[in-house]
Design a protein around this motif. Structure first.
Motif, PDB file in Angstrom:
ATOM      1  N   HIS A  35      -3.369  10.702   7.228  1.00 11.13           N
ATOM      2  CA  HIS A  35      -4.049   9.698   8.047  1.00 11.13           C
ATOM      3  C   HIS A  35      -3.788   9.894   9.534  1.00 11.13           C
ATOM      4  CE1 HIS A  35      -4.844   6.502   4.686  1.00 11.13           C
ATOM      5  NE2 HIS A  35      -5.173   7.735   4.329  1.00 11.13           N
TER       6      HIS A  35
ATOM      7  N   LYS B 276      -1.565  10.082   2.245  1.00  7.76           N
ATOM      8  CA  LYS B 276      -1.884   9.372   1.004  1.00  7.76           C
ATOM      9  C   LYS B 276      -1.785  10.333  -0.165  1.00  7.76           C
ATOM     10  CE  LYS B 276      -5.305   6.395  -1.205  1.00  7.76           C
ATOM     11  NZ  LYS B 276      -6.643   5.750  -1.106  1.00  7.76           N
TER      12      LYS B 276
ATOM     13  N   LYS C   6       0.801  -1.217   0.000  1.00  3.55           N
ATOM     14  CA  LYS C   6       0.000   0.000   0.000  1.00  3.55           C
ATOM     15  C   LYS C   6       0.841   1.277   0.000  1.00  3.55           C
ATOM     16  CE  LYS C   6      -0.678  -0.078   5.029  1.00  3.55           C
ATOM     17  NZ  LYS C   6      -1.691  -0.108   6.108  1.00  3.55           N
ATOM     18  N   GLU C   7       2.167   1.163   0.122  1.00  2.00           N
ATOM     19  CA  GLU C   7       3.043   2.332   0.101  1.00  2.00           C
ATOM     20  C   GLU C   7       3.562   2.589  -1.306  1.00  2.00           C
ATOM     21  OE1 GLU C   7       6.179   2.211   2.966  1.00  2.00           O
ATOM     22  OE2 GLU C   7       4.872   1.542   4.597  1.00  2.00           O
TER      23      GLU C   7
ATOM     24  N   GLY D 176      -0.662   5.804  -3.261  1.00  2.00           N
ATOM     25  CA  GLY D 176      -0.560   5.033  -2.034  1.00  2.00           C
ATOM     26  C   GLY D 176      -0.086   5.872  -0.861  1.00  2.00           C
ATOM     27  N   LEU D 177       0.353   5.195   0.204  1.00  2.48           N
ATOM     28  CA  LEU D 177       0.794   5.865   1.427  1.00  2.48           C
ATOM     29  C   LEU D 177       2.274   6.213   1.363  1.00  2.48           C
ATOM     30  CD1 LEU D 177      -1.002   3.642   4.106  1.00  2.48           C
ATOM     31  CD2 LEU D 177      -1.790   5.806   3.116  1.00  2.48           C
TER      32      LEU D 177
END
Length: 573
Positions: free
Chosen positions: A527, A533, A511-512, A543-544
């Motif tokens: 977040h 994000k 997710k990064e 993504g993060l």
């Protein structure tokens, strides 16, 4: 006489340089002998230069006395111009000392923000650990969370002291006030052309189908376009859904002299006696404007950019706040109502403003947040404040469109004093929202939220964002005087908000996203757990990413400088 004024000014600057050098020479008692020797040598060299310049000034005075009644003044003017050059360089360094340098402020804010993001990360990870642990481990995690909060509190207060070292806080406050006065004078000049008939105009229709905060931001957007195109803004607001009599029934007119003579026309700018050959442009809704001009938020004007970036942690919000301030100058009756309400409510500082938006927002544009989530950050604020000064009463100005919020807050937090107007809450309901009473209530809520020392709310709400914008006009830098439970700050219809990557990042989980120094990342949100994000513009991946490895890009655009304001000394706010 002008020549004598020039000489007087130069002699004044010379004396200022002497005082400045004296202060610089003796300001540190901890300097070692070699440092003092170097300073002395440098000072002596500067004194030799200044002595030579002083001799030149004396010679000029003698020559002027001899030639004061002659017409051949050109040689004297040239000698004055040459003599001024070296002094002008020193003068710019001495007289522009209005606070810490831009580089100093940028680095201080980066460090302060890194500390905040580090605490977000640690608290989030420790809470995750606690949720999957038992017994002694839970107790250890609780202790670390408690100690970490104390460390964060101390660090916050250390940064507060750093902001005010050597009177920097007062200098920056003065700079903010001067800059604000300049901008407000420009607005007044733009909105009050000497000849309304021939002035270029921009017509903005207040008919956007949304709430008060959204409509105010629409008018703000219109005025930004007017400022960028040097057009006088004409606001069509008759039949406004909040007040049928229009904008001027609550706020001062945007213009004092661009009105029809009878004062009754709903389209005064179209009166043939007022408008002759003026160019008129009508503005569309910002959502339908494509492409969007580069000067829309989050841009700031080039001619003010250095001062703004040194002064403020989020220059674009300060700039937007100045527009909102001009647009919402209260009519005398509204001003009286605000003062009476302040006395009636017992509104006094220190106080934290809390805005809880429920009703139509929950489940559509925002998630439900309990009062406990808001009060967590209210507690943190007061804990930090009590570490540096006594707090006799922990006060909260509570604004909401849900009548159940106030009794819930009072029962759960009896050691707090909650200030709220239940009548305003009732008028914020969906069945009464578009009424004179509702408009009056929401204006009051925004007013008192903006007057608060700290703001806890959800930035998904335009009311919260308007209060935050107005707050910026009351402090040197209130960019960090908030905690949003959801979004980061944004302006509806804004251009992209980009972050500049400062450190390399290799993703550790799917997710990064990967980042390289110099990459531009379009941010979609924070977040509040150490990660944000966004999308890397270079790779196209979304993504993060670790928030601390980036910093916000300031968009600087070339806008009119309104030099006429400086020339017309009669223009005031």
């Amino acid at each position: 006489m002008k020549t004598w004024k020039v000489i007087g000014c130069l002699l004044f600057v010379w004396l200022g340089i002497m005082v400045y050098m004296s202060n610089s020479l003796f300001q540190s008692s901890d300097s070692n002998p070699s440092d003092i020797e170097r300073q002395l040598k440098r000072a002596l060299r500067e004194l030799d230069k200044l002595k030579a310049q002083n001799d030149e000034f004396r010679s000029l005075v003698t020559d002027i006395k001899d030639q004061i009644n002659t017409e051949n003044a050109e040689p004297i003017k040239k000698r004055v111009a040459e003599a001024v050059k070296p002094v002008a360089v020193v003068k710019s360094k001495v007289c522009d000392a209005t606070g810490p340098s831009l580089l100093h402020e940028q680095r201080r804010r980066k460090i302060e923000n890194d500390v905040v993001e580090f605490w977000y990360f640690m608290r989030s990870e420790l809470k995750k650990m606690k949720s999957t642990s038992k017994g002694d481990i839970v107790r250890v995690v609780d202790r670390v969370l408690s100690d970490g909060a104390n460390y964060q509190k101390t660090l916050h207060n250390d940064f507060n002291l750093l902001r005010n070292v050597e009177n920097a806080g007062e200098l920056m406050k003065k700079e903010s006030e001067e800059l604000g006065r300049l901008v407000q004078k420009r607005f007044k000049y733009l909105q009050n052309p000497k000849d309304c008939a021939s002035a270029k105009k921009l017509v903005c229709n207040l008919s956007k189908g949304c709430g008060y905060g959204c409509q105010l931001h629409h008018v703000t957007y219109c005025m930004m376009v007017a400022y960028a195109t040097k057009r006088t803004l004409i606001l069509e607001s008759r039949g406004w859904r909040y007040a049928s009599r229009g904008w001027e029934s609550v706020f001062l007119p945007l213009s004092d002299n661009c009105k029809d003579k009878k004062g009754s026309s709903s389209r005064p700018w179209a009166d043939p006696d007022i408008i002759r050959d003026a160019q008129v442009v009508e503005m569309p809704i910002v959502d339908s404007l494509h492409p969007r001009p580069n000067y829309l938020p989050l841009a700031i004007p080039m001619d003010l950019s250095d001062r703004l970036m040194r002064l403020h942690g989020d220059p674009a919000v300060w700039w937007i706040g100045q527009f909102v301030k001009y647009l919402t100058r209260p009519q005398p009756q509204l001003q009286t109502d605000m003062e009476n309400a302040k006395a009636k409510l017992g509104f006094s500082k220190p106080i934290v403003g809390v805005h809880v938006r429920r009703t139509d927002k929950v489940g559509t544009e925002a998630a439900f947040h309990s009062i406990d989530e808001y009060m967590l950050y209210v507690e943190e604020y007061y804990d930090r404040l009590e570490a540096r000064e006594p707090v006799h009463t922990r006060k909260v100005y509570l604004a909401s469109d849900d009548p159940s919020v106030l009794p819930d807050a009072k029962s759960r937090y009896p050691h707090y004093t909650f200030i709220s107007d239940i009548e305003i809450t009732k008028t914020a309901g969906l069945n009464k929202r578009y009424t004179d009473q509702s408009l009056h209530g929401i204006i009051m809520d925004i007013h008192f939220l903006s007057l608060s020392d700290y703001l806890v709310c959800t930035f998904s709400s335009q009311v919260c964002r308007v209060a935050y914008e107005m707050m910026q006009t009351m402090h040197a830098d209130a960019s960090a005087y908030f905690k949003s439970l959801d979004d980061i700050y944004y302006f509806g219809g804004q251009n992209g908000h980009h972050m500049e990557v400062l450190e390399k990042h290799i993703s550790k989980q799917p997710k990064e996203i990967d980042m390289e120094p110099g990459d531009s990342v379009g941010i979609a949100g924070n977040h509040w757990d150490g990660y944000s994000k966004g999308m890397n513009r270079r790779t196209g991946k979304d993504g993060l990413f670790p928030s601390y490895k980036t910093q916000s890009k300031v968009v600087i655009v070339d806008l009119p400088t309104y030099s006429e304001v400086d020339e017309d000394s009669h223009i005031d706010q």
